[in-house]
Write an enzyme that holds these catalytic residues in place. Structure first.
Site, PDB file in Angstrom:
ATOM      1  N   GLY A 227       7.424   2.277   2.658  1.00 25.41           N
ATOM      2  CA  GLY A 227       7.891   3.519   2.221  1.00 25.41           C
ATOM      3  C   GLY A 227       8.373   3.834   0.653  1.00 25.41           C
ATOM      4  O   GLY A 227       9.298   4.601   0.428  1.00 25.41           O
TER       5      GLY A 227
ATOM      6  N   CYS B  22      -9.290  -5.501 -23.771  1.00 27.00           N
ATOM      7  CA  CYS B  22     -10.043  -5.839 -22.807  1.00 27.00           C
ATOM      8  C   CYS B  22     -11.717  -5.911 -23.250  1.00 27.00           C
ATOM      9  O   CYS B  22     -11.993  -5.382 -23.939  1.00 27.00           O
ATOM     10  CB  CYS B  22      -9.852  -5.341 -21.440  1.00 27.00           C
ATOM     11  SG  CYS B  22     -10.550  -3.747 -21.404  1.00 27.00           S
TER      12      CYS B  22
ATOM     13  N   ASP C 178      -3.708  -3.542   6.223  1.00 22.19           N
ATOM     14  CA  ASP C 178      -2.813  -3.016   6.445  1.00 22.19           C
ATOM     15  C   ASP C 178      -3.144  -2.328   7.825  1.00 22.19           C
ATOM     16  O   ASP C 178      -4.113  -2.315   8.336  1.00 22.19           O
ATOM     17  CB  ASP C 178      -2.558  -1.900   5.452  1.00 22.19           C
ATOM     18  CG  ASP C 178      -1.427  -0.974   5.443  1.00 22.19           C
ATOM     19  OD1 ASP C 178      -0.521  -1.442   6.324  1.00 22.19           O
ATOM     20  OD2 ASP C 178      -1.050  -0.305   4.651  1.00 22.19           O
TER      21      ASP C 178
ATOM     22  N   CYS D 147     -12.634  -2.439 -23.224  1.00 19.54           N
ATOM     23  CA  CYS D 147     -12.237  -1.509 -24.397  1.00 19.54           C
ATOM     24  C   CYS D 147     -12.627  -2.318 -25.747  1.00 19.54           C
ATOM     25  O   CYS D 147     -12.661  -1.289 -26.889  1.00 19.54           O
ATOM     26  CB  CYS D 147     -10.762  -1.338 -24.365  1.00 19.54           C
ATOM     27  SG  CYS D 147     -10.066  -0.430 -22.739  1.00 19.54           S
TER      28      CYS D 147
ATOM     29  N   CYS E  83      -7.005  -1.223 -26.098  1.00 17.12           N
ATOM     30  CA  CYS E  83      -6.598  -2.308 -25.338  1.00 17.12           C
ATOM     31  C   CYS E  83      -7.708  -3.564 -25.734  1.00 17.12           C
ATOM     32  O   CYS E  83      -8.906  -3.141 -26.531  1.00 17.12           O
ATOM     33  CB  CYS E  83      -7.007  -1.827 -24.030  1.00 17.12           C
ATOM     34  SG  CYS E  83      -7.245  -3.157 -22.799  1.00 17.12           S
TER      35      CYS E  83
ATOM     36  N   ASP F 274       3.922  -0.037  11.230  1.00 14.42           N
ATOM     37  CA  ASP F 274       5.378   0.339  11.459  1.00 14.42           C
ATOM     38  C   ASP F 274       5.485   1.783  11.367  1.00 14.42           C
ATOM     39  O   ASP F 274       4.375   2.580  11.012  1.00 14.42           O
ATOM     40  CB  ASP F 274       6.092  -0.357  10.082  1.00 14.42           C
ATOM     41  CG  ASP F 274       5.382  -0.154   8.757  1.00 14.42           C
ATOM     42  OD1 ASP F 274       3.992   0.236   8.922  1.00 14.42           O
ATOM     43  OD2 ASP F 274       6.033   0.183   7.790  1.00 14.42           O
TER      44      ASP F 274
END
Lengths: 629, 629
Positions: A189, A274, A88, A277, A272, A123
């Site tokens: 944005g 995963c 970025d 978890c 969860c 930008d």
């Protein structure tokens, strides 16, 4: 740089290539902080197959020592990562902390020198509260900077931000002007919209961009790092996501889920599956050191995020992403706004909607405004006059289309389907034959939408009157007009037509003319063109309709039945949709092949890579002779 | 045997105890095949914290050797498992293979001798296609067998199957007759409904059972092993699930997901975060041996299933299970039927619906028929006449309730809320102050429901005319009538009332009378009773209303402010809902305390364990004196 592998409406699975490195999209790129090593790249590489990451060129630039080593050894060597690296530009820091002390030329050149694969133009971030003229000015400046960056970058891929605030027309202008060759479009944005749960506005922004953007360019949604967004954004055509949330949330002890966020304090359970978890209880997590805890939660956040992307891709392959989106939209009432936005952007949604799907689930009122439904009813209503007067105004609800064998009992009927009143001729065609719905949940007489089509249909048909024609001719004729537009039914006008049925099911399989096989029936109740059918159809359909013209250098190749690649397309009928049957012609309008479209007409013009028409038959008998069929 | 720890509508988290072993519900018990060791108990114990399992007594019984060792050493020793063991009786085998060759006495006695914690009566499986009389006969026989089993079992807990096929009234009859002390209710004959995706019928069956079943008894849904079902079934009050699907599906290489099932062949990705799906790719799985593959898929299926139960419990604690159900219901259109069924079973849903919630999400048309909404509107519409004529018929939409400070500008207004037209007096009370919704998605003028309430309200109020009263008196009076029923507003009749506001927010905090603090305002906009308020209210409210009468042996205890346990309740007003403010009285109708109800009136009668009223204040100043306040 982009090749479409699979698609579902506006959503797509593509292979993106830069500097000989490839990644399948949609994809999530984790944000790597070059200064902190919280969940460092090493740990991430250990747990995940990372093909692409993003880091911040401005943060590097501000660190003299890091900057120098990177300029000397290149960013890949310094980060110890050989995959695709995007950076970025500092625009977001500008948005957060006001001005930054580096020129746009300087920071962009630095990214080039550092060897970044996807350098980003600095930008101007358009804020949601910016007024129209301010935003207009910002996109103009961004456009100029992008032009300048292009000069510096030569033919390298550069990231061209698409700003425009909350003004759809400015998003369209920005998307169009930034749609230059080798530009990677990044919608900017939007973080403030996501932070304030303005999902409807976000959808409006994405769709406005997609309406004018070059479809052959990748689209990135800057800062969309919460898995709650992925299905919706991919559904609207987003290819790339970046996430710093996984670690930011971890610092706040927040677990990301596909339906929201919960902090460790709120969790009585770890709901969860995963690896984190399933290995810990909330109590056990609280016993960890701060550093360990942050790492565990960050890992959970990444597992959930990466796998949601895989689920999105699985659904794209199955053609069921819409169903996933309706599920995800229940996560917060504000998500329901997107269905309203989708209604407003009907045209672009319809443009990308395939001709048919395996099935379509009606599981909420929003389903009625899906292009698969609105398009089919538009086509039917346009032709109401063509359908004959009916014996009855209505027959019993037909939950699924009757077998072709049993079809005759529906002759001359109006059928009450969950989508409204349909002439029986079309009862066996998509979507009317493929709706999965719950009769109990939908009291159709309560649905304004249904009542609307009902009235239009009945009044339309009352006015109509067509000469009595044999049922099978009328049914297949109606399907041809429904599929190729008015007039196509003329293909069956003459009486030398024979209908071949399946011995077992009694279902129509093919139509012959003068003993030549011209049409086959798809499961979805549309016809597939055989080359003989295409040659006849070419005489019937008005100029350009469903035609794809190929350049001379591809004629021989395609005539032999090889697939047509986008780069050989000269022109394509704007009415063509993905999955449509198309007639492939040469410069002198003579048929050379027929097949099924895999791209929209604009994509056929824009894409440099990939198949645009899957050829079924070429005019040459086989690939080794040049003998005409 | 059951104690409620937490609740959300009909759903509940309980602690179930049998033979000094405890398990938290809702819970899923995996089916263990005593003969096969596919995913043996050992492996399962290694990966999961198993508190309860189920196996089949008939299969054991048929295996002479296994049967003998179990009779000799007991089932826990033989299986090497000390947790709770439930056994099925062979009824399902009867359903699958016709008759079985063992008498119901014999197979039940065997379970008792084997030392099973939860032995099941051999019932007669009622098939969906059975006619009414056949099913009636089957439930009669099952009832007799259960009585016989009770004689054999003494005071041990026994599993009493509740049959009744697809006939709601027979389910009610069966549930009522099987609701005997120490019976564990198991809803049977539902597997065919789940196999054919008849989720609406299934919901109808569960709700019919819950309508007449003793709420203090556990409810098991036989054969509901697919995680797609858990949220919905728990929402309707199911406590126990059993699953053999995890392994049956694994044999067919099928992965279970919360939104359906996919076979390995269909999977281009493994869109799941479980330890299996994050460790393998589809390709890698296909390289495993059949045994390994089945084990991996079975583990995935168990991870997903166990964790869905945890998510259900997390949502019960958050009071958001409805939101989870609306999300899950998108998995298949047939699920949407349950919302229609919920409308049909309004009474029982409303009976269990708490007085208030932190928030309520309107995220689909089905939300309009949630008891939280229908109840509040019924209460408002019942009192329309009491609200004064309005200056305007309507004011601008109030997205969220205005602050109490700014309240006055709403005086004498009708307010256009997403739920319909509401008199401004109630704008600050639940649910009107707690709705989360999307204005863009709901075009209220398209919603028949909304139009209905709008008209009733306007006509009602037009007829109404109440004498001009000071705004604050009228507002708080309206809330009292809304909360405690007509007449309660008399509490504020006299003029010696003072309203105390928050310095910071300007929000009403408490109401005093003769300088005694009588009421406090909850966040939800209902009033909490202080003991002085309760004493006054006791004189105003008609007999029994919101009264809970305690047995003499508890009077002293409760008067000192200790919580009231269900077993001490003599009677309770049938109008009380969970979360209601109740006046606790002794045998001679004098107030001894006040507090918030944690149970429904019937639960107060039936439960032997747990708190039924959380006491706020007793009449004794403090717990050490017997001095009256």
């Amino acid at each position: 740089m982009l090749e479409i592998k699979d698609r579902d409406g506006m959503a797509r699975i593509t292979i993106f290539e830069v500097n000989d490195k490839k990644v399948e999209t949609p994809v999530l790129m984790p944000v790597i902080n070059p200064l902190k090593s919280d969940l460092g790249l090493e740990i991430m590489k250990k747990y995940f197959d990372l093909k692409i990451i993003i880091t911040n060129s401005y943060i590097i630039y501000k660190n003299q020592q890091l900057k120098d080593t990177i300029l000397q050894d290149g960013i890949h060597k310094v980060l110890g990562y050989n995959g695709i690296i995007m950076t970025d530009s500092g625009a977001f820091q500008q948005h957060q902390y006001g001005e930054i002390d580096v020129s746009y030329d300087e920071i962009f050149s630095f990214q080039l020198k550092a060897g970044v694969d996807l350098p980003t133009v600095l930008d101007l971030f358009s804020e949601p509260y910016d007024d129209y003229d301010t935003v207009l000015n910002k996109i103009k400046i961004t456009e100029e900077r992008t032009k300048r960056a292009r000069e510096l970058a030569g033919d390298r891929i550069i990231v061209a931000p698409v700003q425009g605030g909350v003004y759809p027309d400015l998003r369209r202008i920005a998307a169009e002007s930034q749609s230059q060759p080798e530009n990677y479009l990044a919608i900017g944005g939007v973080v403030p919209l996501m932070e304030s749960y303005k999902f409807g506005t976000l959808a409006d922004v994405i769709l406005s961009v997609k309406e004018t953007a070059d479809p052959s360019l990748p689209v990135h949604l800057f800062g969309a790092g919460h898995p709650i967004m992925f299905a919706m954004a991919a559904f609207l055509g987003v290819d790339f996501f970046d996430s710093s949330s996984y670690i930011k949330y971890a610092y706040e002890h927040k677990f990301m889920y596909i339906d929201g966020t919960r902090s460790l304090e709120e969790l009585d359970y770890l709901p969860c599956v995963c690896p984190i978890c399933t290995a810990y209880t909330p109590k056990e997590l609280k016993k960890l050191t701060e550093k360990e805890l942050v790492e565990k939660i960050a890992l959970h956040n990444l597992y959930v995020s990466f796998k949601e992307i895989e689920l999105v891709k699985q659904n794209i392959k199955e053609g069921t992403l819409w169903e996933l989106v309706t599920m995800r939209a229940k996560a917060h009432p504000n998500f329901m706004d997107i269905f309203n936005v989708i209604r407003q952007h009907r045209e672009v949604m319809e443009y990308y909607e395939p001709v048919d799907r395996r099935s379509f689930s009606l599981s909420g009122y929003e389903s009625y405004y899906h292009p698969a439904i609105t398009r089919s009813l538009d086509r039917v209503l346009k032709n109401t006059k063509k359908y004959i007067e009916c014996k009855d105004k209505e027959i019993a609800m037909t939950k699924s289309a009757p077998s072709w064998g049993g079809g005759l009992k529906y002759e001359n009927r109006l059928c009450n389907t969950p989508l409204g009143i349909i002439p029986s001729e079309l009862l066996w065609s998509y979507p009317f034959n493929a709706i999965i719905y719950s009769e109990k949940y939908f009291d159709r007489y309560e649905i304004p939408f249904w009542i609307g089509t009902f009235n239009k249909m009945v009044t339309g048909m009352a006015k109509g009157s067509s000469p009595p024609v044999e049922w099978e001719y009328r049914r297949c004729g109606a399907i041809l007009d429904y599929q190729f537009g008015e007039g196509a039914s003329a293909l069956l006008s003459s009486r030398d037509t024979s209908f071949i049925y399946s011995k077992n099911t009694g279902r129509l399989r093919m139509i012959k003319k003068e003993n030549k096989h011209i049409l086959s029936l798809r499961n979805s109740g549309f016809f597939n063109l055989k080359i003989d059918g295409a040659i006849l159809m070419n005489k019937i359909l008005e100029k350009d309709r469903y035609r794809v013209t190929v350049s001379d250098d591809a004629v021989d190749f395609v005539s032999k039945g090889y697939n047509l690649f986008a780069k050989f397309v000269v022109s394509a009928d704007k009415n063509i949709h993905v999955g449509d049957e198309v007639i492939v012609i040469d410069g002198s309008n003579s048929v050379i092949a027929c097949g099924t479209s895999f791209m929209t007409p604009i994509e056929m013009q824009k894409f440099k890579r990939g198949i645009c028409v899957k050829i079924r038959e070429g005019i040459f008998k086989n690939r080794n002779t040049t003998e005409i069929v």
